[in-house]
Design a protein around this motif. Structure first.
Motif, PDB file in Angstrom:
ATOM      1  N   GLY A  73      37.189  43.734  38.483  1.00  0.00           N
ATOM      2  CA  GLY A  73      38.723  43.812  38.116  1.00  0.00           C
ATOM      3  C   GLY A  73      39.227  44.913  38.823  1.00  0.00           C
ATOM      4  O   GLY A  73      40.470  45.305  38.269  1.00  0.00           O
ATOM      5  N   TYR A  74      38.626  45.504  40.024  1.00  0.00           N
ATOM      6  CA  TYR A  74      39.477  46.760  40.740  1.00  0.00           C
ATOM      7  C   TYR A  74      40.442  46.214  41.725  1.00  0.00           C
ATOM      8  O   TYR A  74      41.128  47.015  42.257  1.00  0.00           O
ATOM      9  N   GLY A  75      40.316  44.908  42.061  1.00  0.00           N
ATOM     10  CA  GLY A  75      41.315  44.667  43.035  1.00  0.00           C
ATOM     11  C   GLY A  75      41.095  44.923  44.397  1.00  0.00           C
ATOM     12  O   GLY A  75      41.744  44.776  45.344  1.00  0.00           O
ATOM     13  N   HIS A 148      42.686  40.027  50.469  1.00  0.00           N
ATOM     14  CA  HIS A 148      42.232  39.831  48.965  1.00  0.00           C
ATOM     15  C   HIS A 148      43.485  40.815  48.216  1.00  0.00           C
ATOM     16  O   HIS A 148      44.190  40.485  47.325  1.00  0.00           O
ATOM     17  N   TRP A 149      43.580  41.990  48.808  1.00  0.00           N
ATOM     18  CA  TRP A 149      44.729  43.125  48.174  1.00  0.00           C
ATOM     19  C   TRP A 149      45.893  42.539  48.227  1.00  0.00           C
ATOM     20  O   TRP A 149      46.719  42.709  47.283  1.00  0.00           O
ATOM     21  N   GLY A 162      43.543  39.716  40.468  1.00  0.00           N
ATOM     22  CA  GLY A 162      43.488  39.693  41.871  1.00  0.00           C
ATOM     23  C   GLY A 162      43.607  41.079  42.566  1.00  0.00           C
ATOM     24  O   GLY A 162      42.850  41.827  42.050  1.00  0.00           O
ATOM     25  N   GLY A 163      44.305  41.128  43.825  1.00  0.00           N
ATOM     26  CA  GLY A 163      43.983  42.223  44.695  1.00  0.00           C
ATOM     27  C   GLY A 163      45.148  43.364  44.142  1.00  0.00           C
ATOM     28  O   GLY A 163      46.256  42.986  43.441  1.00  0.00           O
ATOM     29  N   TRP A 164      44.757  44.517  44.647  1.00  0.00           N
ATOM     30  CA  TRP A 164      45.589  45.757  43.757  1.00  0.00           C
ATOM     31  C   TRP A 164      46.946  45.795  44.412  1.00  0.00           C
ATOM     32  O   TRP A 164      47.905  46.197  43.625  1.00  0.00           O
TER      33      TRP A 164
END
Length: 446
Positions: A73-75, A148-149, A162-164
């Motif tokens: 869950g850190y993105g 992904h970010w 999703g991404g951070w």
């Protein structure tokens, strides 16, 4: 009605997909024509080879790593082990929505083109075998996380994170100004520095075929309507605004580049015109759904002008970015991503106001932070990959191959058979009939 709309959306993205596919040979021709004739085929092979390696790795775990549920869950990266081999994409959506296989295929094109763009920074001197290995390592360690970010959004219904950059930071990048263009531009810079400059730099071979460059650039322009328009996700209002903004930005970029070129060099060149188009297309990519047509004109013109100024930086600072990936892709991405914070308007489909329309300064901070993160991560990891591969297998061709040109020693072919220089008979098809000195080498003014 809903099924009919879903079918129309799918048809539009399928059409956009086919347009983006053409960007691969378009980029190959665009790059190839800008080189001397002795390495023209090698550049085509680098573009196609890098894309091919990316496609294989994408099938293994690409969509899950880029678009899947974030690990912890850190993105930072999607879980690549949730759908190895993409078997789940064979299942049809009972609701009749956009086929998951089409979404995966569309994002594969983004990944492959990002890798291919990097090749322009290291033309004339990188081993083809090392390039293929680099492409595979880079797409896994750099592109997959950064994409992904930027491209993976939280899905509350599915319970996925999703991404951070897209979610926690809430920076805006419609179709890849950071993940595709800045990412590839930074990587080209890092790899060019790791490889070192071409022998004889700053004296470089003259572009051997400018009509080929324009043809390749024209194909890229065509494909960009699919690249940006398909990112709207369907046949909708957003797609209409995006393709309009894409076109007008490209034309403004052509004029912006030529204006600066005319002031600096006293000429308005064909190479400058098509380079301005590509720089502006890069600039509008992150902003296409966030700005008005007037905003698109501004972004395109600034991206073209900045690109023209920046092509001389490699001579000033001493890095040999062969085909100006830094000037066109890195700085084009910076221009578009930054100007979002100023010229975005809530009247556009994304519904966001920049500073010129009453928005807050916080948007500029978020855009700058997103760019800084992509720059730092991509440069550091790319440079590290290059140095490790150099220790393991060597990444640069030998001096003789570099002087002769890579096409004959590595690929056993030449781009053209010139009958006026070749003896008659079957031997005229042999690569050996071409002189090693046929490239005209001219000094390029810093």
């Amino acid at each position: 009605m809903e099924q009919a709309l879903a079918a129309a959306d799918t048809a539009w993205v399928l059409a956009a997909f086919t347009a983006v596919v053409l960007m691969v040979p378009g980029l190959a021709l665009f790059y190839s024509g800008m080189l001397g004739v002795k390495s023209a085929l090698n550049m085509i092979m680098m573009v196609m080879g890098g894309f091919a390696v990316t496609a294989v790795l994408w099938v293994l775990f690409g969509p899950a790593a880029v678009l899947g549920d974030s690990v912890g869950g850190y993105g930072l990266i999607g879980n690549p082990f949730t759908d190895i081999g993409l078997g789940s994409l064979l299942e049809e959506d009972p609701a009749g929505g956009m086929p998951a296989a089409l979404t995966a295929a569309f994002h594969l094109l983004f990944a492959g083109i990002t890798v291919a763009i990097i090749a322009g920074g290291v033309a004339d001197r990188m081993k083809f075998s090392a390039w293929l290995v680099f492409s595979g390592v880079w797409v896994v360690l750099v592109y997959f996380p950064v994409a992904h970010w930027v491209f993976a959004f939280d899905d509350e219904e599915a319970g996925t994170k999703g991404g951070w950059i897209a979610n926690a930071l809430a920076a805006h990048d419609f179709a890849g100004g950071t993940a595709v263009h800045m990412n590839s531009g930074v990587a080209a810079l890092a790899l060019a520095i790791a490889l070192g400059r071409r022998r004889g730099f700053p004296h470089v071979p003259r572009p051997h075929n400018l009509p080929l460059v324009v043809l390749g650039g024209g194909i890229l322009l065509f494909g960009w309507f699919g690249f940006n328009g398909g990112s709207a996700g369907g046949a909708n209002h957003t797609a209409g605004v995006v393709v309009l903004n894409t076109l007008v930005a490209a034309m403004a970029g052509l004029l912006g580049w030529l204006l600066v070129e005319r002031i600096k060099e006293k000429h308005a060149t064909t190479l400058g015109a098509i380079s301005g188009v590509i720089a502006a297309l890069v600039g509008i990519t992150p902003a296409a759904s966030l700005v008005s047509p007037l905003g698109a004109l501004l972004i395109g013109a600034v991206a073209g002008a900045v690109g023209c100024f920046a092509v001389s930086w490699k001579f000033r600072f001493g890095y040999d970015d062969s085909l100006d990936v830094v000037a066109i892709h890195l700085l084009g991405g910076v221009v578009g991503t930054t100007l979002i914070a100023f010229v975005a308007t809530a009247a556009a489909p994304a519904g966001v106001n920049g500073l010129f329309f009453g928005g807050g300064i916080d948007l500029l901070g978020r855009q700058l932070l997103a760019m800084a993160a992509v720059f730092a991560y991509s440069f550091a990891v790319t440079f590290l990959i290059a140095k490790i591969l150099d220790k393991i297998m060597g990444i640069r061709v030998d001096a003789e191959t570099e002087m002769r040109g890579i096409d004959v020693p590595v690929h056993g072919e030449t781009a053209y058979v010139m009958d006026s220089f070749a003896p008659s008979g079957p031997s005229s098809m042999r690569p050996e009939v071409f002189s090693e000195d046929r490239d005209i080498v001219v000094p390029t003014q810093p």
